[in-house]
Design an enzyme around this catalytic site. Structure first.
Site, PDB file in Angstrom:
ATOM      1  N   LEU A 142      16.910  -8.030   8.008  1.00 25.73           N
ATOM      2  CA  LEU A 142      18.275  -8.185   8.521  1.00 25.73           C
ATOM      3  C   LEU A 142      18.964  -6.842   8.708  1.00 25.73           C
ATOM      4  O   LEU A 142      20.067  -6.777   9.245  1.00 25.73           O
ATOM      5  CB  LEU A 142      19.105  -9.083   7.587  1.00 25.73           C
ATOM      6  CG  LEU A 142      18.673 -10.556   7.524  1.00 25.73           C
ATOM      7  CD1 LEU A 142      19.626 -11.354   6.641  1.00 25.73           C
ATOM      8  CD2 LEU A 142      18.608 -11.181   8.917  1.00 25.73           C
ATOM      9  N   ASN A 148      13.934  -3.405   2.359  1.00 27.60           N
ATOM     10  CA  ASN A 148      13.821  -2.019   2.848  1.00 27.60           C
ATOM     11  C   ASN A 148      14.983  -1.644   3.742  1.00 27.60           C
ATOM     12  O   ASN A 148      14.823  -1.247   4.888  1.00 27.60           O
ATOM     13  CB  ASN A 148      12.471  -1.779   3.537  1.00 27.60           C
ATOM     14  CG  ASN A 148      12.218  -2.730   4.692  1.00 27.60           C
ATOM     15  OD1 ASN A 148      12.815  -3.796   4.771  1.00 27.60           O
ATOM     16  ND2 ASN A 148      11.357  -2.323   5.605  1.00 27.60           N
ATOM     17  N   ASP A 165       8.162  -4.230   0.720  1.00 25.89           N
ATOM     18  CA  ASP A 165       7.707  -4.384   2.101  1.00 25.89           C
ATOM     19  C   ASP A 165       7.958  -3.138   2.937  1.00 25.89           C
ATOM     20  O   ASP A 165       8.973  -2.470   2.809  1.00 25.89           O
ATOM     21  CB  ASP A 165       8.388  -5.576   2.765  1.00 25.89           C
ATOM     22  CG  ASP A 165       7.767  -5.873   4.119  1.00 25.89           C
ATOM     23  OD1 ASP A 165       6.550  -6.121   4.159  1.00 25.89           O
ATOM     24  OD2 ASP A 165       8.482  -5.822   5.132  1.00 25.89           O
ATOM     25  N   HIS A 197       2.917  -6.328   0.725  1.00 26.25           N
ATOM     26  CA  HIS A 197       2.580  -5.747   2.022  1.00 26.25           C
ATOM     27  C   HIS A 197       1.271  -5.009   1.765  1.00 26.25           C
ATOM     28  O   HIS A 197       1.265  -3.933   1.173  1.00 26.25           O
ATOM     29  CB  HIS A 197       3.704  -4.787   2.438  1.00 26.25           C
ATOM     30  CG  HIS A 197       3.381  -3.927   3.618  1.00 26.25           C
ATOM     31  ND1 HIS A 197       4.030  -4.058   4.825  1.00 26.25           N
ATOM     32  CD2 HIS A 197       2.491  -2.919   3.790  1.00 26.25           C
ATOM     33  CE1 HIS A 197       3.552  -3.166   5.683  1.00 26.25           C
ATOM     34  NE2 HIS A 197       2.613  -2.455   5.071  1.00 26.25           N
ATOM     35  N   HIS A 235       2.440 -11.318   5.772  1.00 28.36           N
ATOM     36  CA  HIS A 235       1.907 -11.100   7.125  1.00 28.36           C
ATOM     37  C   HIS A 235       0.399 -10.823   7.186  1.00 28.36           C
ATOM     38  O   HIS A 235      -0.048  -9.784   7.667  1.00 28.36           O
ATOM     39  CB  HIS A 235       2.685 -10.001   7.864  1.00 28.36           C
ATOM     40  CG  HIS A 235       3.026  -8.774   7.044  1.00 28.36           C
ATOM     41  ND1 HIS A 235       2.096  -8.063   6.344  1.00 28.36           N
ATOM     42  CD2 HIS A 235       4.221  -8.156   6.813  1.00 28.36           C
ATOM     43  CE1 HIS A 235       2.686  -7.046   5.731  1.00 28.36           C
ATOM     44  NE2 HIS A 235       3.975  -7.094   5.998  1.00 28.36           N
ATOM     45  N   ASN A 282       3.152  -3.960  12.625  1.00 33.93           N
ATOM     46  CA  ASN A 282       2.336  -3.644  11.456  1.00 33.93           C
ATOM     47  C   ASN A 282       2.365  -4.809  10.467  1.00 33.93           C
ATOM     48  O   ASN A 282       3.431  -5.197  10.043  1.00 33.93           O
ATOM     49  CB  ASN A 282       2.860  -2.372  10.777  1.00 33.93           C
ATOM     50  CG  ASN A 282       1.887  -1.868   9.729  1.00 33.93           C
ATOM     51  OD1 ASN A 282       0.693  -2.159   9.793  1.00 33.93           O
ATOM     52  ND2 ASN A 282       2.393  -1.118   8.773  1.00 33.93           N
ATOM     53  N   ASP A 312       8.230 -12.153  10.048  1.00 35.04           N
ATOM     54  CA  ASP A 312       8.324 -10.694   9.909  1.00 35.04           C
ATOM     55  C   ASP A 312       9.271 -10.170  11.005  1.00 35.04           C
ATOM     56  O   ASP A 312       9.021  -9.136  11.630  1.00 35.04           O
ATOM     57  CB  ASP A 312       6.945 -10.021   9.999  1.00 35.04           C
ATOM     58  CG  ASP A 312       6.997  -8.553   9.551  1.00 35.04           C
ATOM     59  OD1 ASP A 312       8.071  -8.109   9.090  1.00 35.04           O
ATOM     60  OD2 ASP A 312       5.971  -7.859   9.681  1.00 35.04           O
ATOM     61  N   HIS A 368      14.602  -4.123  16.479  1.00 38.41           N
ATOM     62  CA  HIS A 368      14.822  -2.694  16.730  1.00 38.41           C
ATOM     63  C   HIS A 368      15.707  -2.546  17.958  1.00 38.41           C
ATOM     64  O   HIS A 368      15.768  -3.440  18.802  1.00 38.41           O
ATOM     65  CB  HIS A 368      13.494  -1.978  16.988  1.00 38.41           C
ATOM     66  CG  HIS A 368      12.661  -1.808  15.755  1.00 38.41           C
ATOM     67  ND1 HIS A 368      13.036  -1.000  14.722  1.00 38.41           N
ATOM     68  CD2 HIS A 368      11.482  -2.365  15.388  1.00 38.41           C
ATOM     69  CE1 HIS A 368      12.118  -1.048  13.760  1.00 38.41           C
ATOM     70  NE2 HIS A 368      11.163  -1.881  14.140  1.00 38.41           N
TER      71      HIS A 368
END
Lengths: 311, 429
Positions: free
Chosen positions: B63, B94, B152, B179, B232, B278, B305, B309
């Protein structure tokens, strides 16, 4: 009226009957402690060596006074000031002391199992005053003695031991003695401070303080070594205190007559709150007094007090 | 009061697949049955041809709040989620600063409540500032609503720290979301290592970089008896490791992102950075295996995931572009089109992968379509065909490789706490 084993290295070295004898003697010793002149000649002419490889004030003083009250000659050797520092091996140190005709050697060592080397190298009887993360049998004896001063029997009591079980020699001796005496022993710690097979040591395991305290008859909180945080065992003192610190609120989960014990020295405000340590059922100071009585009893029994002697 | 009529109810908890009417009052279901009578105060919603399930939860979203609100924030992310059919989200820690404490975790929960579209279940950091060194305050974060822990964006490199994390999390019944990536082996890779990376001249990330850490993390779960959730998952071998671990009784679960079962590294041939993600898009062999795992129950959840951006991060050469796909608003359609309509999974399995599966990973109480339960629903129009249009995303992240793709089966309505908050993709203000 003696202890069969030459040495007291573990609670497993003594039987339930022998524990009862020690308790019985400690009762008499406690009376001596209440006298104005706290000195009896029982161990006159006997020598007791306090061999401490790890710093200790309480346990060493407790043993020292116990020996002195009984009339023994007590010598303190601390590793920092002796030839130990010069690289003498423990076996050689032990033999040297033995050849000085010591009767009882009290040893504390930072490594688990170090006492085995000492015990097999000397004729003197050896009492373990704490070895690494292994055992601290005299603490367990004084804990049991303290409990028995308040409860008719240990049998069936729920005893919750809370804190850093992983590194605790007190917990490892306590679980043995209280199991021998028929109690229901619980270990409570964050999982990172619990030995991986703790349940096989004879305790019920929980990570929840509430579960541990629920209907407990006895709570033993352990000292949290603050450097454990730096070693990454738990995130912060704040979190530890929030989830594992004993306070006047969470003690209400236990029985109203629940005793609070702590082997000391306490980190007040961390594993036990200021107020909880002062509750009427907190017997932490009694433990200190009983510690001397228990050690007098042990020195009496192991240091050559003849059967049938009265003190 | 709302009366939902003629919905095909798919409830994985009770294994119900039946045409039912559902009456709700305030936040809860009060009655279910066939041919329920309309009462005076009822709003009637006809759901003929629609599928109604318990609300979907996305185990893995970014978020970006706090710190990178220009990419996404709790409000835009909640809207994207609701539009995509979700009633619950697990934002990754993160952020800037890292969500490694109860103050930040609680802030996310409260902001989520203020927006009022989805429940926020924050994922706290495993280690302070995600540095991989000291454990964060799991217990304090759990108290304010965090349900899981993750560093993550990277793995916990120090195996002892990861062991302690798994151990310590047991006290608070929280899963560790891993991760899985050996950062040294992955190096500066930009895509899957294989034929296409060789051909395109891009640095590769071998599947082993993921598999090695999946293996390590599974072993640590076995050692500690802690709950390890693999985030993921993208490889066939990783899936096989998880399948075996589950057989061995190890507490391991896993999630797969839609792009990993829909796309392969061959998509990158024109260097479109929207395909950069990724773990990277793998090969046909991996896709086949993942679909098998999604069908047979090895995979516990589908998670997006969702990694929004801004244009700047993606509008550059492939090696320097940011990793990530904006996924909240396409996952349902991709799963229905790519798996359900292809006959790979049943409608029941579809609902499991997005509702009961994620709930169980988080240790939340099972939620069913029965009287007394919360009225959080995801309602699907399985036959609707629509073209993905990134410009209509509620998410600030328009970075979707699926833009322009025609997909069959879309979220029709989202009901949160008994209130219809989304209809036909549109958030009702």
């Amino acid at each position: 009226m003696s202890i069969k084993a030459k040495d007291l290295l573990s609670i497993d070295d003594i039987s339930t009957e022998e524990i009862a004898v020690i308790m019985q003697n400690a009762k008499s010793m406690k009376q001596i402690l209440q006298r104005d002149i706290k000195k009896v000649p029982t161990l006159r002419g006997k020598s007791v060596i306090n061999l401490f490889y790890e710093n200790s004030t309480r346990t060493r003083t407790s043993f020292e006074l116990a020996g002195k009250y009984m009339g023994a000659d007590v010598v303190n050797i601390s590793a920092g000031t002796s030839s130990v520092k010069k690289g003498e091996s423990m076996r050689d140190t032990a033999r040297t002391i033995d050849h000085m005709s010591a009767d009882v050697i009290i040893m504390r060592h930072h490594e688990s199992g170090a006492h085995k080397i000492l015990a097999e190298s000397v004729n003197a009887r050896v009492i373990n005053a704490g070895d690494g993360k292994h055992e601290h049998p005299t603490q367990a004896l004084l804990d049991a003695f303290t409990v028995l001063e308040h409860k008719e029997t240990v049998e069936g009591l729920k005893i919750a031991i809370i804190g850093d079980i992983l590194h605790s020699r007190v917990a490892r001796s306590d679980v043995l003695i209280f199991n021998k005496l028929g109690a229901d022993v619980w270990f409570c710690a964050p999982p990172t401070l619990m030995p991986s097979k703790a349940s096989e040591l004879g305790a019920t395991i929980t990570y929840s303080l509430e579960e541990a305290l629920q209907d407990a008859d006895i709570v033993i909180t352990l000292r949290l070594q603050l450097e454990r945080q730096d070693s990454g065992f738990f995130p912060s003192i704040r979190e530890y205190t929030n989830f594992y610190g004993l306070n006047t609120k969470n003690i209400k989960w236990a029985r109203p007559d629940c005793l609070i014990l702590h082997p000391g020295p306490m980190n007040r405000g961390i594993e036990i709150s200021y107020e909880a340590a002062e509750l009427p059922n907190a017997v932490i100071n009694e433990q200190v007094n009983n510690g001397v009585a228990i050690r007098m009893a042990l020195l009496y029994i192991m240091g050559g007090g003849r059967s049938g002697d009265t003190v | 009061m709302i009366l939902f009529k003629n919905a095909r109810v798919i409830d994985p908890v009770t294994q119900t697949d039946q045409i039912l009417d559902i009456r709700t009052e305030n936040h809860s279901i009060i009655e279910t049955g066939t041919d329920l009578e309309a009462q005076n105060s009822n709003t009637i919603v006809d759901l003929t041809g629609k599928i109604l399930t318990t609300g979907f939860i996305d185990l893995h979203v970014h978020l970006r709040e706090p710190g990178e609100e220009y990419k996404e924030d709790v409000e835009s992310g909640s809207k994207a989620a609701s539009s995509g059919g979700f009633t619950g989200l697990c934002p990754m820690p993160n952020t800037k600063p890292v969500c490694d404490n109860d103050t930040l975790a609680e802030m996310l929960v409260i902001k989520g409540q203020r927006v009022g579209l989805v429940d926020i279940y924050p994922v706290g950091a495993i280690t302070k500032n995600q540095e991989g060194k000291e454990l964060a305050e799991f217990g304090m974060m759990k108290r304010v609503g965090a349900r899981a822990l993750s560093d993550d964006g990277k793995d916990v490199t120090n195996t002892l720290v990861m062991r302690r994390a798994l151990d310590y999390a047991k006290a608070f019944h929280m899963p560790i979301f891993a991760h899985c990536e050996d950062k040294y082996l992955a190096g500066s890779g930009a895509m899957n290592e294989g034929y296409y990376s060789s051909k395109l001249g891009l640095s590769g990330i071998p599947r082993e970089a993921e598999n090695i850490m999946i293996g390590r993390n599974i072993m640590l779960a076995g050692l500690t008896n802690g709950h390890m959730h693999i985030s993921h998952l993208s490889t066939k071998n990783g899936l096989e490791l998880i399948r075996q671990a589950k057989k061995d009784g190890i507490k391991v679960s896993c999630e797969v992102a839609p792009h990993h079962f829909m796309l392969t590294d061959s998509c990158i041939e024109n260097y479109d950075t929207n395909y950069k993600v990724n773990p990277p898009l793998r090969t046909q062999e991996d896709v086949k295996a993942l679909i098998m795992g999604l069908a047979d129950g090895t995979v516990d959840a589908i998670a997006t995931d969702h990694a929004p951006h801004d244009t700047e991060d993606k509008d550059t050469d492939f090696s320097n572009a940011a990793f990530g796909i904006s996924g909240l608003e396409t996952v349902v359609a991709l799963t229905l089109d790519g798996l359900y309509h292809q006959g790979k999974i049943s409608m029941m399995r579809f609902a499991e992968l997005l509702s009961s599966g994620p709930r169980s990973v988080l240790g939340l109480a099972p939620q069913s379509i029965e009287p007394g339960q919360k009225a959080d629903f995801t309602i699907i129009d399985p036959e609707l065909i629509k073209v993905v249009d990134k410009n209509r995303f509620y998410s600030k992240g328009k970075n979707s490789p699926f833009h322009g793709m025609s997909l069959k089966g879309w979220p029709y309505m989202t009901v949160k706490d008994g209130k219809i908050v989304m209809k036909e993709g549109v958030i009702l203000e």
